[in-house]
Each structure stands twice: as C-alpha cells, then as structure tokens.
Design a protein around this motif. Structure first.
Motif, PDB file in Angstrom:
ATOM      1  N   LEU A 126       0.856  -1.169   0.000  1.00 40.93           N
ATOM      2  CA  LEU A 126       0.000   0.000   0.000  1.00 40.93           C
ATOM      3  C   LEU A 126       0.901   1.230   0.000  1.00 40.93           C
ATOM      4  O   LEU A 126       1.929   1.242   0.678  1.00 40.93           O
ATOM      5  N   VAL A 127       0.536   2.237  -0.794  1.00 36.66           N
ATOM      6  CA  VAL A 127       1.287   3.487  -0.810  1.00 36.66           C
ATOM      7  C   VAL A 127       0.352   4.647  -0.488  1.00 36.66           C
ATOM      8  O   VAL A 127      -0.843   4.597  -0.775  1.00 36.66           O
ATOM      9  N   LEU A 180       1.946   2.439  11.048  1.00 36.67           N
ATOM     10  CA  LEU A 180       1.135   2.408   9.837  1.00 36.67           C
ATOM     11  C   LEU A 180      -0.248   2.985  10.122  1.00 36.67           C
ATOM     12  O   LEU A 180      -0.831   2.699  11.157  1.00 36.67           O
ATOM     13  N   ASP A 181      -0.760   3.776   9.194  1.00 40.56           N
ATOM     14  CA  ASP A 181      -2.122   4.287   9.305  1.00 40.56           C
ATOM     15  C   ASP A 181      -3.124   3.355   8.649  1.00 40.56           C
ATOM     16  O   ASP A 181      -4.308   3.394   8.954  1.00 40.56           O
ATOM     17  N   ALA A 182      -2.649   2.536   7.700  1.00 40.41           N
ATOM     18  CA  ALA A 182      -3.519   1.622   6.973  1.00 40.41           C
ATOM     19  C   ALA A 182      -2.750   0.352   6.649  1.00 40.41           C
ATOM     20  O   ALA A 182      -1.526   0.376   6.483  1.00 40.41           O
ATOM     21  N   LEU A 183      -3.476  -0.749   6.563  1.00 48.05           N
ATOM     22  CA  LEU A 183      -2.868  -2.060   6.333  1.00 48.05           C
ATOM     23  C   LEU A 183      -3.755  -2.863   5.386  1.00 48.05           C
ATOM     24  O   LEU A 183      -4.958  -2.997   5.635  1.00 48.05           O
ATOM     25  N   VAL A 219      -8.975  -2.859   3.276  1.00 47.00           N
ATOM     26  CA  VAL A 219      -7.948  -2.113   3.984  1.00 47.00           C
ATOM     27  C   VAL A 219      -8.436  -1.851   5.399  1.00 47.00           C
ATOM     28  O   VAL A 219      -9.588  -1.504   5.624  1.00 47.00           O
ATOM     29  N   LEU A 220      -7.544  -2.033   6.351  1.00 48.95           N
ATOM     30  CA  LEU A 220      -7.839  -1.703   7.738  1.00 48.95           C
ATOM     31  C   LEU A 220      -7.134  -0.391   8.038  1.00 48.95           C
ATOM     32  O   LEU A 220      -5.930  -0.265   7.833  1.00 48.95           O
ATOM     33  N   ALA A 221      -7.880   0.608   8.484  1.00 49.32           N
ATOM     34  CA  ALA A 221      -7.303   1.924   8.784  1.00 49.32           C
ATOM     35  C   ALA A 221      -7.531   2.253  10.255  1.00 49.32           C
ATOM     36  O   ALA A 221      -8.609   2.001  10.783  1.00 49.32           O
TER      37      ALA A 221
END
Length: 134
Positions: free
Chosen positions: A64-65, A114-117, A129-131
């Motif tokens: 993820l970017v 990380l803010d999102a995974l 996506v988990l945020a």
C-alpha cells in the motif's frame, strides 16, 4: 502464534476480539506495481484516495502506498520519472488476514507506525484495507 478458543458472546462484548474482516474498509483503488510514482499520485488525486493498493503482475497485493510516501520519493535527490511503485515498495509490504483480531492488527500497525494495512486472503489477493481511527 497460539490458537485461542473464544466464546462467541465475548466477540460482541469486546471489540478487541472482533475480526479484521468485520472492520475493514473496501479495498479502494488498486494499481499495478509497474505504474510510475507520478501516475500513482495523479490516480490518488483523481480518486481522492488516501492510499492505493499496489498489486503485482499476478494480481496479488504487493503493498500500500500513500501520497506522503510518494511525495517523499518524488522530492528525493535520486528521483527520476522512471521510478515505479515496485521500486518504492521493495519486498512485499506488511499485510494482515481477515481472521486477525483487531487487537493484534492495531498492535502491529502502531508498532510499525502504519495508518492503513491491506487485508489479504490466503492467496495474497487484496480484500480490503484496515485503517486506524484518529
């Protein structure tokens, strides 16, 4: 990791025991890892997205970017317009399973800052996506 047998009643009472699958967002925009940084930034801006899921040539999630990540690359001394997302990601980025508990995922995200995974299935395809909230 040790498998723990949980009672279903405790899942609804304690959100930390909730599975990632119940909290993840839709996958959102997905792009191929051969896309250039400039094009990826343009796609994110057009989609008003805070991230892009990057897939390899087989359609598997490579990572993820975020706009901040790509802007840092673009502003770097070594930047050329030929740098592709696969060059930014390097090896596959961190991902999680939909069966992971929220507590485990949140811990991993905070540890890695990380803010999102990306959430992937057993084959490596992106499911969502988990945020982290705030």
């Amino acid at each position: 990791m040790t498998l723990v047998q949980m009672q279903f009643r405790s899942l609804s009472a304690n959100p930390a025991h909730q599975a990632v699958a119940d909290a993840m967002e839709a996958a959102g925009p997905q792009v191929c890892d051969d896309m250039t940084v400039e094009v990826a930034l343009s796609v994110m801006a057009s989609a008003r997205a805070g991230h892009l899921l990057v897939c390899d040539e087989d359609g598997l999630c490579a990572g993820l970017v975020t706009p901040a990540q790509l802007a840092a690359v673009r502003d770097g001394d070594a930047y050329t317009d030929r740098i592709r997302l696969r060059d930014v990601l390097g090896d596959r980025g961190p991902t999680t399973s939909p069966r992971t508990t929220m507590a485990e995922a949140e811990h991993a995200m905070r540890y890695r800052r990380l803010d999102a995974l990306p959430v992937v299935d057993e084959q490596g395809s992106a499911l969502g996506v988990l945020a982290l909230a705030g």
